[in-house]
Design a protein around this motif. Structure first.
Motif: not given
Length: 87
Positions: A59-71
């Motif tokens: 959240r602090k890095l403005d990265i959606h966690p599900s998008e990061a995991l999917l990638s």
């Protein structure tokens, strides 16, 4: 939940807080594994704390966690497919 907690000032101003908290949670998991590796409840609590810290970091890095995991999953599956083709 994190947004609600932030409203009560239970938040860090930058990503460094959640990053350090994530490291702390990893250390706590290691401690449980060293002292009581079969204590499933303690491990579950510590893994939950770790996941919450990682979500807060994203959240602090403005990265959606599900998008990061999917990638990451897409990269892993791509590597597996390459290995299968090579075999």
């Amino acid at each position: 939940m994190q947004k609600i907690l932030a409203e009560y000032n239970f938040d860090w101003p930058t990503y460094t807080g959640p990053l350090e908290k994530t490291k702390e949670e990893i250390n706590e998991i290691e401690t449980v594994l060293e002292k009581a590796p079969h204590d499933r409840e303690s491990l579950k609590k510590e893994v939950g704390d770790l996941l919450f810290s990682v979500l807060n970091l994203s959240r602090k890095l403005d990265i959606h966690p599900s998008e990061a995991l999917l990638s990451t999953l897409e990269s892993i599956f791509s590597r597996l497919e390459s290995m299968e083709r090579m075999l």
